[in-house]
Design a protein around this motif. Sequence first.
Motif, mmCIF file in Angstrom:
data_model
loop_
_atom_site.group_PDB
_atom_site.id
_atom_site.type_symbol
_atom_site.label_atom_id
_atom_site.label_comp_id
_atom_site.label_asym_id
_atom_site.label_seq_id
_atom_site.Cartn_x
_atom_site.Cartn_y
_atom_site.Cartn_z
ATOM 1 N N CYS A 13 0.831 -1.197 0.000
ATOM 2 C CA CYS A 13 0.000 0.000 0.000
ATOM 3 C C CYS A 13 0.870 1.254 0.000
ATOM 4 O O CYS A 13 2.019 1.238 0.449
ATOM 5 C CB CYS A 13 -0.899 0.010 1.230
ATOM 6 N N ALA A 14 0.297 2.343 -0.477
ATOM 7 C CA ALA A 14 0.973 3.635 -0.426
ATOM 8 C C ALA A 14 1.230 3.996 1.033
ATOM 9 O O ALA A 14 0.464 3.635 1.917
ATOM 10 C CB ALA A 14 0.104 4.699 -1.088
ATOM 11 N N GLY A 15 2.323 4.649 1.284
ATOM 12 C CA GLY A 15 2.638 5.059 2.648
ATOM 13 C C GLY A 15 3.407 4.014 3.433
ATOM 14 O O GLY A 15 3.607 4.169 4.628
ATOM 15 N N GLY A 16 3.795 2.914 2.788
ATOM 16 C CA GLY A 16 4.613 1.904 3.457
ATOM 17 C C GLY A 16 3.864 0.748 4.067
ATOM 18 O O GLY A 16 4.475 -0.177 4.590
ATOM 19 N N GLY A 17 2.546 0.772 4.020
ATOM 20 C CA GLY A 17 1.782 -0.348 4.566
ATOM 21 C C GLY A 17 1.830 -1.548 3.638
ATOM 22 O O GLY A 17 2.045 -1.418 2.436
ATOM 23 N N SER A 18 1.649 -2.722 4.223
ATOM 24 C CA SER A 18 1.603 -3.936 3.409
ATOM 25 C C SER A 18 0.776 -4.995 4.121
ATOM 26 O O SER A 18 0.640 -4.981 5.343
ATOM 27 C CB SER A 18 3.010 -4.468 3.152
ATOM 28 N N LEU A 19 0.219 -5.891 3.324
ATOM 29 C CA LEU A 19 -0.548 -7.013 3.850
ATOM 30 C C LEU A 19 0.058 -8.294 3.283
ATOM 31 O O LEU A 19 0.185 -8.444 2.071
ATOM 32 C CB LEU A 19 -2.030 -6.904 3.454
ATOM 33 N N THR A 20 0.469 -9.175 4.183
ATOM 34 C CA THR A 20 1.080 -10.449 3.816
ATOM 35 C C THR A 20 0.270 -11.549 4.481
ATOM 36 O O THR A 20 -0.238 -11.378 5.591
ATOM 37 C CB THR A 20 2.544 -10.494 4.279
ATOM 38 N N LEU A 21 0.162 -12.681 3.806
ATOM 39 C CA LEU A 21 -0.669 -13.792 4.279
ATOM 40 C C LEU A 21 0.174 -15.047 4.487
ATOM 41 O O LEU A 21 1.033 -15.362 3.659
ATOM 42 C CB LEU A 21 -1.758 -14.085 3.238
ATOM 43 N N VAL A 22 -0.100 -15.756 5.588
ATOM 44 C CA VAL A 22 0.342 -17.135 5.710
ATOM 45 C C VAL A 22 -0.898 -17.945 5.369
ATOM 46 O O VAL A 22 -1.891 -17.929 6.104
ATOM 47 C CB VAL A 22 0.867 -17.484 7.121
ATOM 48 N N CYS A 23 -0.852 -18.595 4.211
ATOM 49 C CA CYS A 23 -2.006 -19.300 3.652
ATOM 50 C C CYS A 23 -2.448 -20.447 4.552
ATOM 51 O O CYS A 23 -1.629 -21.154 5.129
ATOM 52 C CB CYS A 23 -1.619 -19.830 2.263
ATOM 53 N N GLY A 24 -3.756 -20.620 4.642
ATOM 54 C CA GLY A 24 -4.306 -21.732 5.391
ATOM 55 C C GLY A 24 -4.236 -23.017 4.588
ATOM 56 O O GLY A 24 -3.803 -23.035 3.430
ATOM 57 N N SER A 25 -4.665 -24.103 5.193
ATOM 58 C CA SER A 25 -4.694 -25.407 4.538
ATOM 59 C C SER A 25 -5.821 -26.229 5.149
ATOM 60 O O SER A 25 -6.011 -26.208 6.374
ATOM 61 C CB SER A 25 -3.365 -26.132 4.744
ATOM 62 N N ALA A 26 -6.538 -26.953 4.311
ATOM 63 C CA ALA A 26 -7.593 -27.830 4.825
ATOM 64 C C ALA A 26 -6.997 -28.907 5.733
ATOM 65 O O ALA A 26 -7.689 -29.449 6.599
ATOM 66 C CB ALA A 26 -8.349 -28.470 3.669
ATOM 67 N N ARG A 27 -5.714 -29.172 5.588
ATOM 68 C CA ARG A 27 -5.049 -30.175 6.421
ATOM 69 C C ARG A 27 -4.811 -29.667 7.847
ATOM 70 O O ARG A 27 -4.321 -30.418 8.687
ATOM 71 C CB ARG A 27 -3.744 -30.608 5.778
ATOM 72 N N MET A 28 -5.173 -28.437 8.131
ATOM 73 C CA MET A 28 -5.039 -27.929 9.499
ATOM 74 C C MET A 28 -5.942 -28.684 10.469
ATOM 75 O O MET A 28 -5.745 -28.640 11.671
ATOM 76 C CB MET A 28 -5.331 -26.426 9.558
ATOM 77 N N PHE A 29 -6.949 -29.409 9.938
ATOM 78 C CA PHE A 29 -7.772 -30.245 10.816
ATOM 79 C C PHE A 29 -6.888 -31.241 11.560
ATOM 80 O O PHE A 29 -7.148 -31.576 12.704
ATOM 81 C CB PHE A 29 -8.842 -30.999 10.015
#
Length: 194
Positions: free
Chosen positions: A111-127
């Motif tokens: 994002c402008a201004g130095g912001g950012s969004l990063t994801l650690v992806c989920g998994s159906a195997r988290m069950f």
Amino acid sequence: MPDQPKQSVLAVQNIKGGVGKTTIAVNLAALLAERHHKRVLLIDADPQCNASLYLLSDERFGARTREDKERREGNLHDLFHGDVRYFDVVSGKPHGPLRRVSDYQEPVRTCAGGGSLTLVCGSARMFEVQEIAAEIVVSRIKKWLPRTGDAYEHVIIDCPPSISSVSLAALRRRTGSWSRWRRISSRCTGCRSS
């Protein structure tokens, strides 16, 4: 020189499904990145993977979750099982990590201004992970998060709608409480990658 603020960790949890946990987690992460210019890591700990499905294209989601030994882009399940080794007493065969993952984080938006969004992806195997003792899950999160250094000012964990080891780990790792976040604008906007 003033002290740098500590990384804050917020767990979005409710044992009932369909109450807006993922909506709150995704929109809060987007709001902090876009409007408040913060570096935010969103961890999708819900096996339903709705935060990941919302933020990633089908192609990127598939690249992070397909089950083959060649995949090098990781998800949260890989983070928990990446170094697990065990001996199957029934078959007599040793088992080890399926793959060596090089990266768990998926940049979603800068994002402008130095912001950012990063994801650690989920998994159906988290069950599967929900059955692991809570202390093991807590220790893995505590061990991994510092490796991100000061890359993120805020970590938001979208928890599953249950009382599981994953939820307990997230709640034990969080800092502060919901009241600390009340001052943030209630007007949230999501961001979807193109």
